[in-house]
Scaffold this active site. Structure first.
Site, short mmCIF file in Angstrom:
data_model
loop_
_atom_site.label_atom_id
_atom_site.label_comp_id
_atom_site.label_asym_id
_atom_site.label_seq_id
_atom_site.Cartn_x
_atom_site.Cartn_y
_atom_site.Cartn_z
N SER A 47 85.20 60.94 16.83
CA SER A 47 84.95 60.49 15.47
C SER A 47 83.68 59.65 15.48
O SER A 47 83.12 59.35 16.53
CB SER A 47 86.12 59.64 14.97
OG SER A 47 86.05 58.34 15.49
N ARG A 48 83.23 59.34 14.29
CA ARG A 48 82.13 58.40 14.15
C ARG A 48 82.74 56.99 14.21
O ARG A 48 83.95 56.84 14.32
CB ARG A 48 81.40 58.64 12.82
CG ARG A 48 80.69 60.00 12.81
CD ARG A 48 79.82 60.20 11.60
NE ARG A 48 79.16 61.51 11.59
CZ ARG A 48 78.09 61.82 12.30
NH1 ARG A 48 77.59 60.93 13.11
NH2 ARG A 48 77.56 63.03 12.25
N ILE A 51 84.50 53.63 13.82
CA ILE A 51 85.61 53.21 12.95
C ILE A 51 85.51 51.69 12.78
O ILE A 51 85.24 51.18 11.73
CB ILE A 51 86.96 53.60 13.58
CG1 ILE A 51 87.01 55.12 13.76
CG2 ILE A 51 88.13 53.12 12.72
CD1 ILE A 51 88.18 55.61 14.57
N THR A 52 85.69 50.97 13.91
CA THR A 52 85.55 49.51 13.82
C THR A 52 84.28 49.06 14.56
O THR A 52 83.91 47.91 14.50
CB THR A 52 86.74 48.80 14.49
OG1 THR A 52 86.71 49.12 15.89
CG2 THR A 52 88.05 49.23 13.88
N GLY A 53 83.63 50.03 15.26
CA GLY A 53 82.49 49.62 16.09
C GLY A 53 81.16 49.92 15.44
O GLY A 53 81.08 50.20 14.25
N ASP A 86 91.99 49.77 11.84
CA ASP A 86 92.46 51.02 12.43
C ASP A 86 93.98 50.91 12.43
O ASP A 86 94.59 50.42 13.38
CB ASP A 86 91.91 51.15 13.86
CG ASP A 86 91.95 52.61 14.30
OD1 ASP A 86 91.40 52.93 15.35
OD2 ASP A 86 92.55 53.41 13.57
N SER A 135 96.13 59.97 14.53
CA SER A 135 94.75 60.47 14.46
C SER A 135 94.30 61.01 15.82
O SER A 135 93.79 62.12 15.93
CB SER A 135 93.82 59.32 14.04
OG SER A 135 92.49 59.61 14.35
N LYS A 144 91.25 46.01 19.40
CA LYS A 144 92.34 46.39 18.49
C LYS A 144 93.67 45.93 19.07
O LYS A 144 94.67 45.84 18.38
CB LYS A 144 92.35 47.91 18.28
CG LYS A 144 91.12 48.42 17.57
CD LYS A 144 91.11 49.94 17.47
CE LYS A 144 89.76 50.42 16.94
NZ LYS A 144 89.62 51.88 16.89
#
Ligand SMILES: O=P(O)(O)OC[C@H]1O[C@H](OP(=O)(O)O)[C@H](O)[C@@H]1O
Ligand SMILES: O=c1cc[nH]c(=O)[nH]1
Length: 507
Positions: free
Chosen positions: A195-196, A198-200, A257, A265, A289
């Site tokens: 994925s691209r 998310i939290t980073g 997340d 996911s 996380k």
């Protein structure tokens, strides 16, 4: 009501009504209507925008995605009437009130996300409700299966199919750029979708995009993997688990997340590509996380449990998440660092060791290395240059330049060194603050934006030594990052009160 179609090139599943017509139909902005083309019998549900000026009464503006379903020509007369809210909104409300999703309710929600029936706000409500009230293992299984079933799947004839996934949460986590080629170089197949962010400040798809295109169909992913042994592509472009990328889009601004969502996911993507063996990286530590290792072990067991239920063998690694992996955050800086290791660099040890450890687990699971010999086997694939050669093949088959070298990849031209205000030891690097600064500098969208850390935890610094450097492609973004950096100060040098606790600025 009968209205004449005017096609509008707007990228969401909606229609534009004149406020007079909307009033007559008793619909308002954000309500839904059902549009029917009586000639073809095709119908489609859409969100309503209203206007008093852009179109005339008696006309309906049909947005591009809706017309993908309706396929009407300009000038067609369609029947429009107000539509009731989808059942999935009731299910979301139920979760807000602490209820449990049933299997069917989960399918409704996931299908309405994939079909753009739910609006951005409603998807955010879903993510927030799941984040606050959590999902139990059955709900996670339903969500995993629904996420897979609403998309395409890969079916390999060769086995085992190996895959890895990090739950993310630690900056600089560029390990997939090493792990995927090492696994493929061992002769195993690894159809890696990422994925691209998310939290980073840079998801693996954002990083790989520096080296090659990452948008491919499921069929192309399968063909490329069968040809060279592995790929590193963006899951969001493949129609594999399509709900996943849409949901991640609405987690990104909130930098959350949702736990159960995260398990589903990750496992949906692994199941959809047909993975038999999966290694899950769970970074633990403050500002990740999973702050508490005990929570990390619990999460690991849940990943393994969902794997059992779906027929995948899963092993998890709790990894050190207290500070960033390697020394860089942001696409170009991270890719440069990872490519240098593939080219033979033995530093940064955090990056090399984490990549070899996780690769080693995968090699042992697949029987490519005896128990306990995986790390060594991975190290040999790296040292011998086989992993580099494989990465070149992956870059080439994805349409990038296979001759690219680490030194070719440079950060943005604007830079600012943050220096130690006094002698002392670096006793803290705050991951979350580093990510905030990297995003402010423009990462991941500006590939050249990011941070390079010169002094990690425990390093002794003298007054004036550079501790980290901020890079940007635009001067105003660098200025902004410096300004916010002054209050956030992500680095604490012993004996100095550098760590003010400002109210966090979200970006
Ligand atoms: O942005 P945060 O939350 O850190 O995590 C997201 C990143 O972690 C995973 O990496 P990989 O696919 O295992 O390489 C995801 O694909 C994504 O790239
Ligand atoms: O791919 C990922 C990684 C972390 N969290 C998710 O929801 N998906």
């Amino acid at each position: 009501m009968k209205l004449t179609v005017k096609l509008l090139d707007i990228a969401n599943r909606g229609v534009l009504l004149h406020s007079t017509d909307a009033r007559n139909m008793r619909v308002r902005d954000g309500d839904r209507v059902l549009v029917a083309d009586e000639a073809t019998g095709k119908t489609a549900q859409a969100h309503v925008d209203t206007t008093g000026s852009l179109i005339e009464p008696g006309v309906i503006g049909v947005y591009r995605p809706l017309n993908a379903t309706l396929a009407v020509d300009e000038g067609t007369v369609v029947v429009v009437r107000s539509a009731e809210r989808p059942a999935s909104l009731r299910h979301i409300k139920k979760k807000m009130d602490g209820g449990r999703f049933t299997k069917d309710e989960t399918v409704d929600i996931v299908r309405d996300i994939v079909d753009d029936i739910l609006s951005p706000g409603e998807i955010t409500a879903y993510v927030t409700a799941s984040y606050i009230n959590g999902l139990d293992m059955d709900e996670v299984e339903y969500l995993t299966r629904a996420t897979v079933e609403t998309g395409e799947r890969l079916h390999f004839t060769r086995h085992p199919i190996v895959d890895k996934h990090s739950i993310g949460g630690v900056p600089g986590n560029k390990i997939t750029l090493l792990i995927a080629p090492i696994i493929a170089a061992s002769g195993l197949l690894i159809p890696k979708t990422s994925s691209r962010a998310i939290t980073g400040a840079g998801g693996t798809a954002d990083l790989m995009e520096v080296l090659a295109p990452v948008s491919f169909t499921a069929t192309e992913v399968q063909q490329m993997t069968e040809k060279v042994g592995g790929v590193i592509v963006w899951g969001g472009a493949t129609n594999i688990a399509p709900a996943d990328d849409k949901i991640i889009t609405y987690e990104y601004p909130l930098r959350i997340d949702a736990r159960g969502q995260m398990i589903a996911s990750v496992m949906a993507k692994k199941f959809a590509v047909g993975a038999d063996l999966v290694v899950i990286d769970i970074p633990v530590g403050r500002n990740t996380k999973i702050p508490d290792p005990q929570e990390g072990r619990k999460l690991a067991r849940e990943f393994i449990e969902i794997g059992e239920r779906l027929g995948m063998r899963v092993e998890c690694a709790l990894s050190y998440g207290e500070s960033l992996v390697g020394h860089t955050i942001g696409p170009n800086l991270e890719v440069r660092e990872a490519l240098a290791v593939l080219e033979g660099a033995t530093e940064p040890s955090s990056l090399v060791q984490k990549s070899l450890s996780l690769s080693g687990i995968a090699l042992e699971m697949a029987g490519k290395a005896a128990q306990g010999q995986g790390y060594q086997a991975a190290a040999e694939l790296l040292r011998s240059g086989k992993a580099l050669e494989k990465m070149r093949q992956i870059i080439e088959i994805q349409g990038g330049d296979p001759t690219v070298k680490a030194e070719d990849i440079v950060p943005g031209e604007y830079r600012f060194d943050v220096r130690a205000p006094q002698d002392g030891y670096v006793i803290e690097l705050n991951n979350s603050a580093l990510v905030t600064l990297a995003r402010l500098a423009g990462s991941p969208y500006d590939h050249g934006a990011g941070l390079e850390i010169h002094a990690k935890k425990g390093t002794r610094v003298k007054k004036g030594d550079p501790i980290f450097t901020i890079y940007a492609e635009r001067e105003w973004r660098l200025e902004r990052a410096i300004e916010v950096g002054r209050t956030l100060m992500p680095v604490v040098v012993e004996g100095m009160v550098l760590e003010r606790i400002p109210h966090e600025r979200w970006v």
